[in-house]
Design a protein around this motif. Sequence first.
Motif, PDB file in Angstrom:
ATOM      1  N   LYS A  17      22.426  45.659  44.953  1.00 39.95           N
ATOM      2  CA  LYS A  17      21.052  45.239  45.241  1.00 39.95           C
ATOM      3  C   LYS A  17      20.733  44.070  44.323  1.00 39.95           C
ATOM      4  CE  LYS A  17      20.753  48.761  47.854  1.00 39.95           C
ATOM      5  NZ  LYS A  17      20.818  50.082  47.318  1.00 39.95           N
ATOM      6  N   LEU A  37      27.411  54.592  48.199  1.00 41.76           N
ATOM      7  CA  LEU A  37      26.907  53.341  47.626  1.00 41.76           C
ATOM      8  C   LEU A  37      25.386  53.281  47.697  1.00 41.76           C
ATOM      9  CD1 LEU A  37      29.521  50.901  49.170  1.00 41.76           C
ATOM     10  CD2 LEU A  37      29.342  51.578  46.783  1.00 41.76           C
ATOM     11  N   THR A  91      29.017  49.294  41.950  1.00 43.53           N
ATOM     12  CA  THR A  91      27.718  49.741  41.452  1.00 43.53           C
ATOM     13  C   THR A  91      27.829  50.455  40.110  1.00 43.53           C
ATOM     14  OG1 THR A  91      27.978  51.728  42.758  1.00 43.53           O
ATOM     15  CG2 THR A  91      26.684  49.973  43.750  1.00 43.53           C
ATOM     16  N   SER A  92      28.991  50.330  39.463  1.00 48.42           N
ATOM     17  CA  SER A  92      29.246  51.001  38.179  1.00 48.42           C
ATOM     18  C   SER A  92      28.898  52.475  38.220  1.00 48.42           C
ATOM     19  CB  SER A  92      28.439  50.351  37.051  1.00 48.42           C
ATOM     20  OG  SER A  92      28.657  48.989  37.050  1.00 48.42           O
ATOM     21  N   MET A 104      36.410  47.082  26.763  1.00 45.83           N
ATOM     22  CA  MET A 104      35.901  47.134  28.130  1.00 45.83           C
ATOM     23  C   MET A 104      35.185  45.834  28.478  1.00 45.83           C
ATOM     24  SD  MET A 104      34.036  50.427  29.673  1.00 45.83           S
ATOM     25  CE  MET A 104      32.423  49.768  29.490  1.00 45.83           C
ATOM     26  N   ARG A 156      40.392  50.863  31.031  1.00 44.93           N
ATOM     27  CA  ARG A 156      39.559  49.780  30.513  1.00 44.93           C
ATOM     28  C   ARG A 156      38.091  50.066  30.767  1.00 44.93           C
ATOM     29  NH1 ARG A 156      41.075  44.493  33.152  1.00 44.93           N
ATOM     30  NH2 ARG A 156      42.365  45.857  34.412  1.00 44.93           N
ATOM     31  N   LEU A 157      37.780  50.581  31.979  1.00 53.05           N
ATOM     32  CA  LEU A 157      36.373  50.854  32.302  1.00 53.05           C
ATOM     33  C   LEU A 157      35.906  52.165  31.702  1.00 53.05           C
ATOM     34  CD1 LEU A 157      36.290  49.853  36.070  1.00 53.05           C
ATOM     35  CD2 LEU A 157      35.596  48.503  34.096  1.00 53.05           C
ATOM     36  N   TRP A 174      22.536  49.259  38.998  1.00 50.97           N
ATOM     37  CA  TRP A 174      21.985  48.467  40.100  1.00 50.97           C
ATOM     38  C   TRP A 174      20.838  49.244  40.703  1.00 50.97           C
ATOM     39  CZ3 TRP A 174      23.644  43.571  41.165  1.00 50.97           C
ATOM     40  CH2 TRP A 174      24.691  43.144  40.341  1.00 50.97           C
ATOM     41  N   SER A 175      19.668  48.707  40.470  1.00 48.37           N
ATOM     42  CA  SER A 175      18.478  49.500  40.798  1.00 48.37           C
ATOM     43  C   SER A 175      18.092  49.355  42.259  1.00 48.37           C
ATOM     44  CB  SER A 175      17.341  49.057  39.912  1.00 48.37           C
ATOM     45  OG  SER A 175      17.126  47.681  40.157  1.00 48.37           O
ATOM     46  N   GLY A 176      16.951  49.897  42.605  1.00 44.22           N
ATOM     47  CA  GLY A 176      16.452  49.827  43.971  1.00 44.22           C
ATOM     48  C   GLY A 176      17.145  50.812  44.867  1.00 44.22           C
ATOM     49  N   ARG A 177      17.492  51.960  44.333  1.00 47.23           N
ATOM     50  CA  ARG A 177      18.221  52.931  45.147  1.00 47.23           C
ATOM     51  C   ARG A 177      17.305  53.612  46.157  1.00 47.23           C
ATOM     52  NH1 ARG A 177      22.353  55.147  40.619  1.00 47.23           N
ATOM     53  NH2 ARG A 177      23.512  53.225  40.711  1.00 47.23           N
ATOM     54  N   GLU A 185      33.488  38.867  39.389  1.00 43.53           N
ATOM     55  CA  GLU A 185      33.922  39.665  38.248  1.00 43.53           C
ATOM     56  C   GLU A 185      34.904  40.746  38.707  1.00 43.53           C
ATOM     57  OE1 GLU A 185      30.586  40.538  34.932  1.00 43.53           O
ATOM     58  OE2 GLU A 185      30.620  41.904  36.592  1.00 43.53           O
ATOM     59  N   GLY A 217      27.134  47.669  48.321  1.00 51.75           N
ATOM     60  CA  GLY A 217      26.187  48.585  47.669  1.00 51.75           C
ATOM     61  C   GLY A 217      25.311  47.907  46.630  1.00 51.75           C
ATOM     62  N   ARG A 262      28.873  39.317  40.331  1.00 50.48           N
ATOM     63  CA  ARG A 262      29.478  40.636  40.179  1.00 50.48           C
ATOM     64  C   ARG A 262      30.755  40.739  41.026  1.00 50.48           C
ATOM     65  NH1 ARG A 262      30.370  45.049  37.207  1.00 50.48           N
ATOM     66  NH2 ARG A 262      30.411  46.953  38.433  1.00 50.48           N
ATOM     67  N   LEU A 313      33.603  44.996  31.282  1.00 48.97           N
ATOM     68  CA  LEU A 313      32.483  45.022  32.217  1.00 48.97           C
ATOM     69  C   LEU A 313      31.284  45.731  31.632  1.00 48.97           C
ATOM     70  CD1 LEU A 313      33.866  45.792  35.736  1.00 48.97           C
ATOM     71  CD2 LEU A 313      32.470  43.879  35.043  1.00 48.97           C
ATOM     72  N   SER A 314      30.139  45.118  31.825  1.00 51.53           N
ATOM     73  CA  SER A 314      28.936  45.817  31.407  1.00 51.53           C
ATOM     74  C   SER A 314      28.589  46.840  32.486  1.00 51.53           C
ATOM     75  CB  SER A 314      27.792  44.819  31.272  1.00 51.53           C
ATOM     76  OG  SER A 314      27.703  44.080  32.481  1.00 51.53           O
ATOM     77  N   LEU A 315      28.144  47.993  32.040  1.00 55.24           N
ATOM     78  CA  LEU A 315      27.816  49.047  33.004  1.00 55.24           C
ATOM     79  C   LEU A 315      26.358  48.913  33.428  1.00 55.24           C
ATOM     80  CD1 LEU A 315      29.703  52.127  31.614  1.00 55.24           C
ATOM     81  CD2 LEU A 315      30.242  50.723  33.593  1.00 55.24           C
ATOM     82  N   ARG A 316      26.115  47.866  34.157  1.00 54.59           N
ATOM     83  CA  ARG A 316      24.749  47.653  34.613  1.00 54.59           C
ATOM     84  C   ARG A 316      24.387  48.689  35.664  1.00 54.59           C
ATOM     85  NH1 ARG A 316      24.851  41.670  36.400  1.00 54.59           N
ATOM     86  NH2 ARG A 316      27.009  41.950  35.762  1.00 54.59           N
TER      87      ARG A 316
END
Lengths: 565, 367
Positions: B112, A465, B158-159, A1, B190-191, A8-11, B124, B110, B121, A3-6
């Motif tokens: 932040k 989102l 936003t994963s 994989m 993949r994800l 995204w904060s600040g929801r 990417e 979406g 991102r 992509l890192s599953l970051r």
Amino acid sequence: MSLSLRVWSGRQPRARTDKVAALLTWLSALVLLVFLALPLLAMLGKALRDKSDQFVGLANFAGLFTPRFVFLLGNSLSVAVISTLVVVPLAFVFAAALTRTCMPGRPVFRMLALIPLLAPSLLPGISLIYLFGNQGLLKSWFAAAGISIYGPWGIVLGEMFYTFPHALMILLTALALADARLYEAATALGAGRMRQFATVTLPSVRYGLISAAMLVFTLVMTDFGVPTIVGGRYDVLAVEIYKQVIGQQNFGRGAVYGICLLLPAVLSWVLDRHVQRKQQAMLSARAQPLQPKRQPLRDALALLVCVVIALWLLGMLGVSVAAAFIKQWPYNLSLTLAHFDFDNMDGGGWQAWRNSLRLAGGAALVGGVVAFIGAYWVEKTRAAPLGRATINMLAILPMAVPGLVLGLGYIFFFNAPGNPLNVLYGTMALLVLCTVVHYYSTAHLTALTALKQLDGEFEYVAASLQVPFWTTLRRVTLPICLPAVLDIARYYFVSGMTTLSAVIFLYTPDTVLSAVAVLNMDDAGDTAAAAAMASLIVATSVAVCLVFGGVSWWALRRTQRWRLR
Amino acid sequence: MKADPVIHLTQTAALGLGGISKRFGSFSALRDIELAVHKGEFVCLLGPSGCGKTTLLRIIAGLDSADTGRITMHGKDVTHLPPAKRDYGIVFQSYALFPNLTVTQNIAYGLKGRRQDQRQRVTELLSLIDLAGIEDRYPNQLSGGQQQRVALARALATSPGLLLLDEPLSALDARVREHLRREIRSLQQRLGITTIMVTHDQEEALTMADRIVVMNHGVIEQIGTPEDIYARPQSRFVAEFVGRANWLPGVVEAGHCVRTGDVSLQLPDSAAVKTGDAVQLFIRPEAISIEARWQGGRNAVLAQLISQELLGGFCRLTLSVPAMGNLNLIADVSRPTLAQLRLDQGQRLPLTLSPAALRVFTDEAAA
Ligand SMILES: Nc1ncnc2c1ncn2[C@@H]1O[C@H](COP(=O)(O)OP(=O)(O)OP(=O)(O)O)[C@@H](O)[C@H]1O
Ligand SMILES: [Mg+2]
């Protein structure tokens, strides 16, 4: 994989945005409740009270059974019916010429036909007096027929000018909805011209015709600009309300007559809503637009009719404009600017014009925001269902409320001693809000139409989102709807310049408006100055429309780049 | 990703639906939906138009609420949470790309945090969906397939823990659709993102899904792997809706056989039937084997060729079996086989309906 599953904060917790939306929705609803519903209720309440504000039950309604009232109602109905019978066919022919023929200059004719919208309804009255009045240029025409312009004929002629563009706009929409496939089918089946007209054209525009007739009828019933100027002794209900309230301070009687004006307006409004729904149902999504074919004879005839009508409209406008610059009609035709020396006349002076600019500007700004946001809650959010229902219901009500009635309601409600909103009474702010509410329906429907064209799923995407609604409103909804918002603002500006019926009860010496000044100067016998002020209103409206056109063009070019392919 | 044969509504399911029902007035759009989706699994909701797929997806997304039932995500009860509190990305049939924003702005919508991070991102994601170089275009300057992928990137930006797709490919032409099927599937793998996709295209479901949920009239008919659904349909509806089917009415006789017309057909060992039952036998068109000459043997019959129809890589034969009361069957044969057979109109052909390929249905239930 890869992509890192970051995360995204600040929801934004939805609960908060939902609360904000609910709060704001109720705020919008509150504006309509306070500035529309409550004044109307106040007026209904006033109908039950006498001059000294004692509760008298239905006593005021006894006034409805007097010969005087029957006389007034008869007069109002007569001019309304006759005007409708004349204007609707004229507007239909004009609209058909614009949409169904290949005559040259269609865009120009379309623009010319909308001129009356830029003038207060007093203007045609003034022009008629200059043409056919006691000192009129063409006085002999009417004298020969043994009738006077001061009376029903004058009213009908004036109302024709005033209502023509309103009827035209509805009929243009109805005729534009033509489905070319139906005509092709009719031709293929061997139907002749007359048969096609009867079986295809008429059925498809009959709802438009009904709507237009209703609108013209209501406008004439409730208009008081034209009859105050050229009505003479032919009193109609709308003028009587004004006299009862302003002249005799008889509020109860005024309220009762107001209710009488409200009735036909509400009735035709209900009918119209019903009819519009049918019209929408008729519109098939696959309708093919009709491309009119060249037919020299028909096109020439259409051109002739349009030229005559356009000349008549321009002539009516031109007479007032000319009178504004002529020393003494018709004896001394030399030019002068003396009639524009408003400050040395009664009526309000240039202050009135400046006030009108303030009112119109304020209405454009406030109305543009309030109407668009109100429609946004209704169409795009899900919080506060009751609040949204309130907005939706009240927003279309002003269409059925004559300006006079709204103005009366404002007196009764905002001038009531115990009302904390009393502070607004007599201020420009109240005039602005009154104008915003008075013309709310059209603005609301314009905004709603624009919003409906946006994909309903934008809001869902944004929610998924975790983007709060105001961000989507600011970044997506508003930019896309910018043309509609500018349209609404322009509409409010022009309406603010020309409005008379509602504000006539609300102005003070400090907040006198130009349309009011026209009325007062005419009352004082200063017809030339009235013509000058009316012309000034038209000129201002035209100028502002041009400025708006320019600004819109510039703003659209900057912000609507995405529309290009 | 291998699917568990037995699924329970457990704490560990990425998504659990328990007893979901939804009515619109008197119309029952969903009835008692039970489903557990594992982490990383690709599940297709498949069914005919109006069966309630979109309604179910919207309920999962929190855009509609169910009348009864529970929704959990990773063991957490989200039944009463608003959409923004559920962790998912969604792609609608219309894509719903913001028309006045560029591709970059759409994808970053979406996101932040610092602008630079956002930019990185987006880059990417664009390379992930194979669309580098279109950053500054507006949606209406993109092809349908590109728009689709941008919408996908926006949903993934936003994963989210769950990806919801409502007929994402239905607006595209056949070739692009086929290409994107593979692309979405490999991206999903993949994800490792749990994905639920609504479709009414059985081919799409069969090629993309780990598991397929077949729905009809608001109820789940069957849940299973594509192989399960295709080879072992559990109801007549599933058998008919996915792929083509032949139906042979008959009566169970002694010796684990079914008599249909004058023919007695041997059943697979697994079929549990009682002698004297009226049943329907089911066999896929490609499971009917056609021989060049009569060899006899189990479940062999003679049929008459009525017509043949070329469908690209294979040929569909319509046959009539005199011994079964002129019952019509369809059989699919590959082109090489066809060439060997050298068929003529009206020719008699020996067929074999091998027991292993037969399934027995009594009324609605599969045996
Ligand atoms: N808001 C609503 N009000 C009333 N009925 C609805 C509503 N939404 C959906 N339905 C009905 O519920 C049923 C299921 O609708 P749904 O949109 O879930 O179908 P679908 O399986 O997605 O079909 P399609 O493949 O055509 O998209 C349909 O019969 C539809 O008419
Ligand atoms: Mg659907």
